[in-house]
Design an enzyme around this catalytic site. Structure first.
Site, PDB file in Angstrom:
ATOM      1  N   GLN A  99      -1.245   7.755 -15.063  1.00 20.72           N
ATOM      2  CA  GLN A  99      -0.017   8.674 -15.413  1.00 20.72           C
ATOM      3  C   GLN A  99       1.033   8.519 -16.492  1.00 20.72           C
ATOM      4  O   GLN A  99       1.847   9.241 -16.736  1.00 20.72           O
ATOM      5  CB  GLN A  99       0.842   8.870 -13.847  1.00 20.72           C
ATOM      6  CG  GLN A  99       0.005   9.509 -12.799  1.00 20.72           C
ATOM      7  CD  GLN A  99       1.115   9.598 -11.587  1.00 20.72           C
ATOM      8  OE1 GLN A  99       1.141   8.234 -10.799  1.00 20.72           O
ATOM      9  NE2 GLN A  99       1.818  10.598 -11.450  1.00 20.72           N
ATOM     10  N   HIS A 110      -2.913   8.755  -2.249  1.00 24.11           N
ATOM     11  CA  HIS A 110      -2.489   9.525  -3.659  1.00 24.11           C
ATOM     12  C   HIS A 110      -2.836   8.700  -4.866  1.00 24.11           C
ATOM     13  O   HIS A 110      -3.350   9.218  -6.008  1.00 24.11           O
ATOM     14  CB  HIS A 110      -1.166   9.914  -3.599  1.00 24.11           C
ATOM     15  CG  HIS A 110      -0.593  10.823  -4.547  1.00 24.11           C
ATOM     16  ND1 HIS A 110      -0.437  12.213  -4.262  1.00 24.11           N
ATOM     17  CD2 HIS A 110      -0.315  10.593  -5.898  1.00 24.11           C
ATOM     18  CE1 HIS A 110       0.045  12.670  -5.482  1.00 24.11           C
ATOM     19  NE2 HIS A 110       0.232  11.551  -6.356  1.00 24.11           N
ATOM     20  N   GLU A 111      -2.260   7.756  -4.957  1.00 22.30           N
ATOM     21  CA  GLU A 111      -2.396   6.598  -6.150  1.00 22.30           C
ATOM     22  C   GLU A 111      -4.045   6.355  -6.492  1.00 22.30           C
ATOM     23  O   GLU A 111      -4.455   6.379  -7.761  1.00 22.30           O
ATOM     24  CB  GLU A 111      -1.516   5.745  -6.209  1.00 22.30           C
ATOM     25  CG  GLU A 111      -0.138   5.851  -5.805  1.00 22.30           C
ATOM     26  CD  GLU A 111       0.660   6.937  -6.782  1.00 22.30           C
ATOM     27  OE1 GLU A 111       0.208   7.261  -7.711  1.00 22.30           O
ATOM     28  OE2 GLU A 111       1.677   7.321  -6.297  1.00 22.30           O
ATOM     29  N   HIS A 155      -5.278   9.043  -8.127  1.00 22.56           N
ATOM     30  CA  HIS A 155      -5.240   9.371  -9.554  1.00 22.56           C
ATOM     31  C   HIS A 155      -6.132   8.370 -10.354  1.00 22.56           C
ATOM     32  O   HIS A 155      -6.698   8.421 -11.431  1.00 22.56           O
ATOM     33  CB  HIS A 155      -3.675   8.658  -9.893  1.00 22.56           C
ATOM     34  CG  HIS A 155      -2.869   9.710  -9.750  1.00 22.56           C
ATOM     35  ND1 HIS A 155      -2.681  11.037 -10.348  1.00 22.56           N
ATOM     36  CD2 HIS A 155      -1.505   9.698  -9.005  1.00 22.56           C
ATOM     37  CE1 HIS A 155      -1.971  11.605 -10.089  1.00 22.56           C
ATOM     38  NE2 HIS A 155      -0.999  11.067  -9.280  1.00 22.56           N
ATOM     39  N   CYS A 168       3.736  15.194  -6.845  1.00 17.50           N
ATOM     40  CA  CYS A 168       3.225  14.396  -7.971  1.00 17.50           C
ATOM     41  C   CYS A 168       4.192  14.272  -8.851  1.00 17.50           C
ATOM     42  O   CYS A 168       4.524  15.594  -9.519  1.00 17.50           O
ATOM     43  CB  CYS A 168       1.911  14.609  -7.983  1.00 17.50           C
ATOM     44  SG  CYS A 168       1.024  13.622  -9.343  1.00 17.50           S
ATOM     45  N   LEU A 169       4.606  13.226  -9.535  1.00 14.48           N
ATOM     46  CA  LEU A 169       5.253  13.280 -10.986  1.00 14.48           C
ATOM     47  C   LEU A 169       4.395  13.994 -11.910  1.00 14.48           C
ATOM     48  O   LEU A 169       5.064  14.288 -12.927  1.00 14.48           O
ATOM     49  CB  LEU A 169       5.524  11.667 -11.229  1.00 14.48           C
ATOM     50  CG  LEU A 169       6.245  10.685 -10.285  1.00 14.48           C
ATOM     51  CD1 LEU A 169       6.481   9.521 -10.681  1.00 14.48           C
ATOM     52  CD2 LEU A 169       7.750  11.471  -9.985  1.00 14.48           C
ATOM     53  N   GLY A 214       5.502   5.680  -6.230  1.00 12.68           N
ATOM     54  CA  GLY A 214       4.154   5.163  -6.641  1.00 12.68           C
ATOM     55  C   GLY A 214       3.883   5.594  -7.777  1.00 12.68           C
ATOM     56  O   GLY A 214       4.442   6.933  -8.172  1.00 12.68           O
TER      57      GLY A 214
END
Ligand code: NI
Length: 174
Positions: free
Chosen positions: A51, A132-133, A136, A90-91, A46
């Site tokens: 991001q 999670h997204e 963000h 998380c990236l 995702g």
């Protein structure tokens, strides 16, 4: 199509509330293609537009086998239930993993790239990715959802050591 640079913790764009998308322009379609490339390059499942440096309410999600990818425009959670705790990464915080408690299932409403309404009820990992997204898009990171002691320990570790690449763990990063 291009792999974009993933913004890391400390970049102010990750803390901003992203703007609604009023119309899907050719630029946004290009951004979606690049976000999908970036997500697969990073072995993520995702990715949210902030991001990669664009403060718009847009996310891409992979399926659990990592084959298909779907773009969701202006996503919002309309219903949720249960709680479940699982490890998350998380990236934008490479190498950092912690147990996060979230809703067990969610109903997500969004639009697709043609402006058609989309509603998806998800549980398990997919429900976690959606939550999670969307966080963000609201400037929230998963470490914000940890207890203060764990969060402070992680922040101190980042300050001291920076980010370590934890290759074995990357498949869980969002
Ligand atoms: Ni993330």
């Amino acid at each position: 199509m291009a792999v974009l640079k993933v913004r890391r913790y400390g970049d102010p764009i990750l803390r901003r509330r992203a703007r609604d998308i009023e119309a899907v322009t050719p630029e946004i379609r290009r951004l979606v293609d690049d976000m999908i490339d970036t997500m697969y390059d990073e072995v993520g499942i995702g990715l949210a537009a902030p991001q990669v440096g664009t403060s718009l309410r847009l996310m891409v999600v992979g399926d659990e086998e990592g084959r298909g990818a779907q773009a969701l425009v202006n996503p919002a959670i309309s219903e949720q239930g249960g709680t479940v705790t699982a490890e998350e990464g998380c990236l934008s915080l490479p190498g950092i993993f912690a147990d996060v408690t979230r809703a067990q299932w969610v109903r997500l409403e969004a639009q697709d790239l043609e402006g058609r309404p989309v509603a998806i009820t998800a549980r398990g990992l997919r429900a976690r990715v959606f939550q999670h997204e969307i966080d963000h898009l609201d400037g929230v990171l998963f470490i914000d959802r940890l207890d203060p002691v764990t969060r402070d320990r992680i922040k101190r570790r980042i300050k001291k050591e920076g980010f370590a690449e934890d290759v074995g763990h990357r498949a869980f990063a969002l």
